[in-house]
Design a protein around this motif. Structure first.
Motif, PDB file in Angstrom:
ATOM      1  N   ARG A  74       6.971  11.501  -6.163  1.00  0.00           N
ATOM      2  CA  ARG A  74       5.654  11.927  -5.692  1.00  0.00           C
ATOM      3  C   ARG A  74       5.525  11.797  -4.169  1.00  0.00           C
ATOM      4  NH1 ARG A  74       1.614   8.756  -9.894  1.00  0.00           N
ATOM      5  NH2 ARG A  74       2.131   9.906 -11.800  1.00  0.00           N
ATOM      6  N   LEU A  75       6.494  11.189  -3.537  1.00  0.00           N
ATOM      7  CA  LEU A  75       6.427  10.895  -2.110  1.00  0.00           C
ATOM      8  C   LEU A  75       7.312  11.837  -1.312  1.00  0.00           C
ATOM      9  CD1 LEU A  75       6.770   7.014  -2.396  1.00  0.00           C
ATOM     10  CD2 LEU A  75       4.645   8.305  -2.093  1.00  0.00           C
ATOM     11  N   THR A  76       6.949  12.060  -0.072  1.00  0.00           N
ATOM     12  CA  THR A  76       7.815  12.821   0.822  1.00  0.00           C
ATOM     13  C   THR A  76       8.945  11.925   1.309  1.00  0.00           C
ATOM     14  OG1 THR A  76       6.602  12.191   2.816  1.00  0.00           O
ATOM     15  CG2 THR A  76       5.823  14.146   1.610  1.00  0.00           C
ATOM     16  N   ALA A  77       9.969  12.542   1.888  1.00  0.00           N
ATOM     17  CA  ALA A  77      11.080  11.759   2.436  1.00  0.00           C
ATOM     18  C   ALA A  77      10.575  10.789   3.495  1.00  0.00           C
ATOM     19  CB  ALA A  77      12.137  12.695   3.018  1.00  0.00           C
ATOM     20  N   ALA A  78       9.643  11.229   4.340  1.00  0.00           N
ATOM     21  CA  ALA A  78       9.105  10.364   5.390  1.00  0.00           C
ATOM     22  C   ALA A  78       8.349   9.178   4.791  1.00  0.00           C
ATOM     23  CB  ALA A  78       8.193  11.165   6.310  1.00  0.00           C
ATOM     24  N   GLN A  79       7.596   9.411   3.725  1.00  0.00           N
ATOM     25  CA  GLN A  79       6.872   8.316   3.075  1.00  0.00           C
ATOM     26  C   GLN A  79       7.835   7.316   2.451  1.00  0.00           C
ATOM     27  OE1 GLN A  79       4.461  10.874   0.553  1.00  0.00           O
ATOM     28  NE2 GLN A  79       2.594  10.333   1.677  1.00  0.00           N
ATOM     29  N   ARG A  80       8.901   7.812   1.822  1.00  0.00           N
ATOM     30  CA  ARG A  80       9.891   6.900   1.246  1.00  0.00           C
ATOM     31  C   ARG A  80      10.561   6.059   2.335  1.00  0.00           C
ATOM     32  NH1 ARG A  80      10.998  11.581  -2.047  1.00  0.00           N
ATOM     33  NH2 ARG A  80      12.760  12.151  -0.695  1.00  0.00           N
ATOM     34  N   VAL A 117       9.381   4.724 -20.539  1.00  0.00           N
ATOM     35  CA  VAL A 117       9.435   6.166 -20.243  1.00  0.00           C
ATOM     36  C   VAL A 117       8.378   6.488 -19.183  1.00  0.00           C
ATOM     37  CG1 VAL A 117       9.132   8.481 -21.177  1.00  0.00           C
ATOM     38  CG2 VAL A 117      10.271   6.714 -22.546  1.00  0.00           C
ATOM     39  N   GLY A 118       8.803   7.159 -18.113  1.00  0.00           N
ATOM     40  CA  GLY A 118       7.892   7.423 -17.010  1.00  0.00           C
ATOM     41  C   GLY A 118       7.525   6.166 -16.255  1.00  0.00           C
ATOM     42  N   GLY A 119       8.404   5.178 -16.295  1.00  0.00           N
ATOM     43  CA  GLY A 119       8.092   3.874 -15.713  1.00  0.00           C
ATOM     44  C   GLY A 119       7.864   3.883 -14.226  1.00  0.00           C
ATOM     45  N   ASP A 120       8.497   4.823 -13.510  1.00  0.00           N
ATOM     46  CA  ASP A 120       8.313   4.849 -12.060  1.00  0.00           C
ATOM     47  C   ASP A 120       6.908   5.271 -11.668  1.00  0.00           C
ATOM     48  OD1 ASP A 120       8.849   7.339 -13.070  1.00  0.00           O
ATOM     49  OD2 ASP A 120      10.545   7.764 -11.762  1.00  0.00           O
ATOM     50  N   ALA A 121       6.138   5.832 -12.594  1.00  0.00           N
ATOM     51  CA  ALA A 121       4.741   6.164 -12.324  1.00  0.00           C
ATOM     52  C   ALA A 121       3.786   5.109 -12.874  1.00  0.00           C
ATOM     53  CB  ALA A 121       4.393   7.519 -12.933  1.00  0.00           C
ATOM     54  N   LEU A 122       4.318   4.099 -13.595  1.00  0.00           N
ATOM     55  CA  LEU A 122       3.480   3.095 -14.239  1.00  0.00           C
ATOM     56  C   LEU A 122       3.696   1.693 -13.672  1.00  0.00           C
ATOM     57  CD1 LEU A 122       3.987   4.218 -17.950  1.00  0.00           C
ATOM     58  CD2 LEU A 122       1.975   4.632 -16.520  1.00  0.00           C
ATOM     59  N   SER A 123       4.940   1.324 -13.500  1.00  0.00           N
ATOM     60  CA  SER A 123       5.290  -0.027 -13.067  1.00  0.00           C
ATOM     61  C   SER A 123       5.547  -0.066 -11.567  1.00  0.00           C
ATOM     62  CB  SER A 123       6.546  -0.497 -13.812  1.00  0.00           C
ATOM     63  OG  SER A 123       7.190  -1.547 -13.115  1.00  0.00           O
ATOM     64  N   ALA A 124       4.885  -0.975 -10.868  1.00  0.00           N
ATOM     65  CA  ALA A 124       5.065  -1.079  -9.420  1.00  0.00           C
ATOM     66  C   ALA A 124       6.489  -1.472  -9.055  1.00  0.00           C
ATOM     67  CB  ALA A 124       4.073  -2.090  -8.848  1.00  0.00           C
ATOM     68  N   ILE A 160       9.257  -0.874 -10.829  1.00  0.00           N
ATOM     69  CA  ILE A 160      10.136   0.273 -11.063  1.00  0.00           C
ATOM     70  C   ILE A 160       9.936   1.314  -9.962  1.00  0.00           C
ATOM     71  CG2 ILE A 160      10.694   2.193 -12.597  1.00  0.00           C
ATOM     72  CD1 ILE A 160      10.000   0.454 -14.972  1.00  0.00           C
ATOM     73  N   ALA A 161       8.680   1.549  -9.559  1.00  0.00           N
ATOM     74  CA  ALA A 161       8.420   2.492  -8.467  1.00  0.00           C
ATOM     75  C   ALA A 161       9.122   2.046  -7.185  1.00  0.00           C
ATOM     76  CB  ALA A 161       6.914   2.626  -8.226  1.00  0.00           C
ATOM     77  N   ALA A 162       9.062   0.755  -6.885  1.00  0.00           N
ATOM     78  CA  ALA A 162       9.746   0.231  -5.700  1.00  0.00           C
ATOM     79  C   ALA A 162      11.250   0.449  -5.816  1.00  0.00           C
ATOM     80  CB  ALA A 162       9.424  -1.248  -5.525  1.00  0.00           C
ATOM     81  N   PRO A 184       0.827  -1.216   0.000  1.00  0.00           N
ATOM     82  CA  PRO A 184       0.000   0.000   0.000  1.00  0.00           C
ATOM     83  C   PRO A 184       0.855   1.259   0.000  1.00  0.00           C
ATOM     84  CG  PRO A 184      -0.796  -1.587   1.630  1.00  0.00           C
ATOM     85  CD  PRO A 184       0.532  -2.103   1.142  1.00  0.00           C
ATOM     86  N   GLY A 185       0.435   2.239  -0.790  1.00  0.00           N
ATOM     87  CA  GLY A 185       1.142   3.517  -0.830  1.00  0.00           C
ATOM     88  C   GLY A 185       2.304   3.567  -1.784  1.00  0.00           C
ATOM     89  N   LEU A 186       2.592   2.458  -2.467  1.00  0.00           N
ATOM     90  CA  LEU A 186       3.718   2.425  -3.401  1.00  0.00           C
ATOM     91  C   LEU A 186       3.482   3.401  -4.542  1.00  0.00           C
ATOM     92  CD1 LEU A 186       6.386   0.837  -3.918  1.00  0.00           C
ATOM     93  CD2 LEU A 186       5.046  -0.670  -5.398  1.00  0.00           C
ATOM     94  N   ASP A 187       4.491   4.234  -4.835  1.00  0.00           N
ATOM     95  CA  ASP A 187       4.357   5.234  -5.899  1.00  0.00           C
ATOM     96  C   ASP A 187       5.739   5.663  -6.355  1.00  0.00           C
ATOM     97  OD1 ASP A 187       3.200   7.005  -7.688  1.00  0.00           O
ATOM     98  OD2 ASP A 187       1.944   7.991  -6.200  1.00  0.00           O
TER      99      ASP A 187
END
Length: 220
Positions: A60-66, A135-142, A144-146, A53-56
């Motif tokens: 787009r995330l704050t330092a605390a969220q990361r 391209v823009g994979g960190d906003a599309l692929s879970a 890559i976002a991780a 949950p919350g993966l993004d």
């Protein structure tokens, strides 16, 4: 809402991973743009069953969220790995090739050997497995976002440690990026060993010029 906009607002997903040979890892980097410090990459293989949950996208995330997501990713991922390329390697190979080196090290560090990699961006680095760029994979692929989160948190941690070794530059706050605080410190102190000496702002400081001048138009 248009279908494309709805997909973007829903956040990263695993649909791209399902279209790839398995196991598939997501790969991303942090630190290509700063004036100082290493470039970092991470590779992550996610389970189709263990959602986070919350993966993004890390941007787009704050330092605390990361920081909160980092241990969850490591606990729930099938495998994860982090790799670095040093300032010396950036200077010798250039930032693009050093980024590829960090990515290869991250993939090699995975406890599970991937059959395929999804890589954020538009450049197909030479990795130990076949690659698809997104391209823009960190906003599309879970996955890559991780990877973007692990790369960012790992690099931020290193820069906080380097702040203690090289005080006065503010590395703990700006992480080596080209902000006014960093430019002022370069003028006052000159470059230190973790600065990328071939980069225009650092060369400007060595010449006694204002480091921000080469990028004034971009910053404005």
């Amino acid at each position: 809402m248009p279908r494309a906009a709805a997909a973007r607002s829903a956040g990263p997903h695993l649909r791209l991973e399902r279209d790839c040979p398995t196991p598939v890892c997501g790969v991303d980097e942090a630190g290509r743009g700063p004036w100082a410090g290493p470039v970092t990459a991470a590779a992550v293989i996610l389970s189709q069953r263990r959602r986070i949950p919350g993966l993004d996208d890390s941007k787009r995330l704050t330092a605390a969220q990361r920081e909160a997501l980092e241990p969850q990713i490591k606990a729930r991922a099938v495998a994860w790995g982090v790799g670095f390329a040093s300032v010396a390697e950036i200077e010798v190979h250039n930032i693009l090739q050093a980024t590829g080196l960090a990515m290869r090290r991250a993939v090699i560090a995975l406890a599970t050997t991937p059959a395929f990699a999804l890589v954020d961006g538009n450049y197909a680095f030479d990795l130990p497995c076949p690659v698809r760029v997104v391209v823009g994979g960190d906003a599309l692929s879970a996955s890559i976002a991780a990877a973007s989160i692990l790369a960012k948190t790992a690099r931020d941690r290193v820069m906080r440690e380097l702040d203690g070794a090289h005080p006065g530059y503010g590395f703990a706050s700006h992480k080596g990026y080209g902000v006014p605080e960093h430019a002022q410190a370069l003028i006052r102190l000159g470059p230190c060993p973790i600065h990328r000496m071939t980069w225009a702002p650092v060369r400007a400081a060595l010449a006694g010029e204002a480091p921000m001048l080469p990028f004034e138009s971009e910053i404005a």
